[in-house]
Design an enzyme around this catalytic site. Structure first.
Site, PDB file in Angstrom:
ATOM      1  N   SER A  28       3.092  -2.390  10.359  1.00  0.00           N
ATOM      2  CA  SER A  28       4.541  -2.509  10.582  1.00  0.00           C
ATOM      3  C   SER A  28       5.099  -3.886  10.236  1.00  0.00           C
ATOM      4  O   SER A  28       5.973  -4.408  10.947  1.00  0.00           O
ATOM      5  CB  SER A  28       4.893  -2.109  12.018  1.00  0.00           C
ATOM      6  N   ASN A  80       0.878  -1.162   0.000  1.00  0.00           N
ATOM      7  CA  ASN A  80       0.000   0.000   0.000  1.00  0.00           C
ATOM      8  C   ASN A  80       0.918   1.215   0.000  1.00  0.00           C
ATOM      9  O   ASN A  80       1.501   1.552   1.022  1.00  0.00           O
ATOM     10  CB  ASN A  80      -0.887  -0.040   1.254  1.00  0.00           C
ATOM     11  N   TRP A  81       1.059   1.809  -1.171  1.00  0.00           N
ATOM     12  CA  TRP A  81       2.016   2.923  -1.305  1.00  0.00           C
ATOM     13  C   TRP A  81       1.530   4.190  -0.617  1.00  0.00           C
ATOM     14  O   TRP A  81       2.293   5.123  -0.430  1.00  0.00           O
ATOM     15  CB  TRP A  81       2.285   3.218  -2.792  1.00  0.00           C
ATOM     16  N   LYS A  82       0.257   4.268  -0.294  1.00  0.00           N
ATOM     17  CA  LYS A  82      -0.326   5.483   0.294  1.00  0.00           C
ATOM     18  C   LYS A  82      -0.006   6.696  -0.603  1.00  0.00           C
ATOM     19  O   LYS A  82       0.103   6.543  -1.817  1.00  0.00           O
ATOM     20  CB  LYS A  82       0.149   5.671   1.736  1.00  0.00           C
ATOM     21  N   HIS A 108      -9.595   1.355   4.758  1.00  0.00           N
ATOM     22  CA  HIS A 108      -8.309   1.518   5.438  1.00  0.00           C
ATOM     23  C   HIS A 108      -8.488   2.492   6.607  1.00  0.00           C
ATOM     24  O   HIS A 108      -9.251   3.455   6.509  1.00  0.00           O
ATOM     25  CB  HIS A 108      -7.246   2.037   4.462  1.00  0.00           C
ATOM     26  N   GLY A 145       2.252   2.065  10.743  1.00  0.00           N
ATOM     27  CA  GLY A 145       3.233   3.139  10.597  1.00  0.00           C
ATOM     28  C   GLY A 145       3.940   3.498  11.889  1.00  0.00           C
ATOM     29  O   GLY A 145       4.609   4.525  11.966  1.00  0.00           O
ATOM     30  N   GLU A 178      -6.820   4.850   7.693  1.00  0.00           N
ATOM     31  CA  GLU A 178      -6.568   6.270   7.392  1.00  0.00           C
ATOM     32  C   GLU A 178      -7.775   6.892   6.698  1.00  0.00           C
ATOM     33  O   GLU A 178      -8.091   8.064   6.914  1.00  0.00           O
ATOM     34  CB  GLU A 178      -5.275   6.404   6.566  1.00  0.00           C
ATOM     35  N   GLY A 207       2.595  -1.263   4.308  1.00  0.00           N
ATOM     36  CA  GLY A 207       2.701   0.155   3.980  1.00  0.00           C
ATOM     37  C   GLY A 207       4.152   0.553   3.755  1.00  0.00           C
ATOM     38  O   GLY A 207       4.730   0.342   2.682  1.00  0.00           O
ATOM     39  N   GLY A 208       4.766   1.117   4.779  1.00  0.00           N
ATOM     40  CA  GLY A 208       6.117   1.675   4.668  1.00  0.00           C
ATOM     41  C   GLY A 208       7.120   0.751   3.988  1.00  0.00           C
ATOM     42  O   GLY A 208       7.878   1.189   3.108  1.00  0.00           O
ATOM     43  N   GLU A 246      -5.825  -4.859  10.523  1.00  0.00           N
ATOM     44  CA  GLU A 246      -4.766  -3.876  10.725  1.00  0.00           C
ATOM     45  C   GLU A 246      -5.035  -3.099  12.008  1.00  0.00           C
ATOM     46  O   GLU A 246      -5.782  -2.108  11.992  1.00  0.00           O
ATOM     47  CB  GLU A 246      -4.722  -2.896   9.553  1.00  0.00           C
TER      48      GLU A 246
HETATM   49  P1  PGA Z   1       2.624   0.102   7.675  1.00  0.00           P
HETATM   50  O1  PGA Z   1       1.179   0.372   7.058  1.00  0.00           O
HETATM   51  O2  PGA Z   1       3.137  -1.191   7.086  1.00  0.00           O
HETATM   52  O3  PGA Z   1       3.457   1.293   7.282  1.00  0.00           O
HETATM   53  O4  PGA Z   1       2.443  -0.011   9.167  1.00  0.00           O
HETATM   54  C1  PGA Z   1       0.278  -0.680   6.840  1.00  0.00           C
HETATM   55  C2  PGA Z   1      -0.985  -0.135   6.205  1.00  0.00           C
HETATM   56  O5  PGA Z   1      -1.382   0.992   6.518  1.00  0.00           O
HETATM   57  O6  PGA Z   1      -1.624  -0.822   5.386  1.00  0.00           O
END
Ligand code: PGA
Length: 252
Positions: free
Chosen positions: A215, A13-15, A98, A176, A100, A236-237, A170
């Site tokens: 994470s 997930n590149w966000k 998600h 994050g 966010e 994500g990251g 999640e």
């Molecule tokens: P993260 O994000 O791996 O940076 O914790 C995961 C996500 O939001 O899908």
């Protein structure tokens, strides 16, 4: 049914990250990943890059998709992108719900359910994200929260719509933050989610891929993915770092 026969996924997930040059380098790395009939490698990227991914991934098994879709089909909804538009670019995946989106953009359970329905209608594989905040975990209501989030979707689109879909657990406090849920903590919620879905439909519960997100790194992926009800990861990251992302894929 023997465990581990479900389809497994690592989805990046590149966000709100990327540019044409950086994307090209990441996609190069994805293209060297070995394919496997029951393992899916995917990336969910910002909308403007679909054309780039369509070209880069045309001959590969790597799937790609959106990080969100509109709850609307078409019309006067400035700034929205429909699931059907997403599908036109060869996308197969769509994240919905998600944390966010829920926390920063007001996506309620009902809105998420509508988006899930739109993604399904367009022939995409929705990846429904659920998870509790730290306050909810500390209050002991993790299961209540994730059950409510899944129930909203089931009430809107019916349990059958979960067939062919993907669930992602999640925990908000792990996204994050570098604080991964322990494999045991994650497994507990994954096991709960599977039995919750199975109560409605046994077959769908037992075949539903449930990914862990929060994470995930190449250093912790193997232990997480080794849990009986964890069928891969939403990343994500670490999905922005080729070596990390490939390491996570190899742990699947
Ligand atoms: P993260 O994000 O791996 O940076 O914790 C995961 C996500 O939001 O899908």
């Amino acid at each position: 049914m023997p465990i581990k026969t479900r389809q497994r996924f690592v989805v990046g997930n590149w966000k709100l990250n990327g540019n044409l040059a950086a994307n090209a380098a990441l996609l190069e790395a994805c293209l060297v990943a070995e394919t496997h009939p029951r393992k899916v490698l995917g990336v969910c990227v910002p909308f403007p890059y679909f054309g780039q991914l369509q070209l880069a991934l045309a001959k590969s098994a790597v799937r790609y998709g959106a990080q969100d879709v509109s709850r609307f089909d078409q019309g006067a909804f400035t700034g929205e992108v429909s699931a059907a538009m997403v599908a036109e670019f060869g996308c197969q995946l769509a994240l919905v719900g998600h944390s966010e989106r829920r926390a920063l953009f007001g996506d309620s359970d009902e809105v998420v359910a509508e988006k899930f329905g739109r993604a399904k209608q367009a022939g995409l594989t929705p990846i429904l994200c659920v998870g509790e905040t730290i306050a909810e975990r500390e209050a002991g209501i993790t299961e209540v929260v994730v059950a409510r989030q899944v129930t909203a979707v089931v009430q809107k689109v019916g349990i059958e719509a979960l067939a062919g879909a993907v669930l992602a657990y999640e925990p908000v406090w792990a996204i994050g933050t570098g604080k991964t849920a322990s494999p045991a903590q994650a497994q507990e919620v994954h096991g709960f989610l599977r039995s919750f879905v199975a109560k409605h439909a046994v077959e769908i519960g037992s075949t539903l891929p449930i990914l862990y997100g929060g994470s995930v790194r190449k250093s912790n992926a193997a232990e997480l993915f080794g849990q009986p009800d964890i069928d891969g990861g939403l990343v994500g990251g670490a999905s922005l770092v080729a070596d990390e992302f490939l390491g996570i894929w190899q742990a699947l």
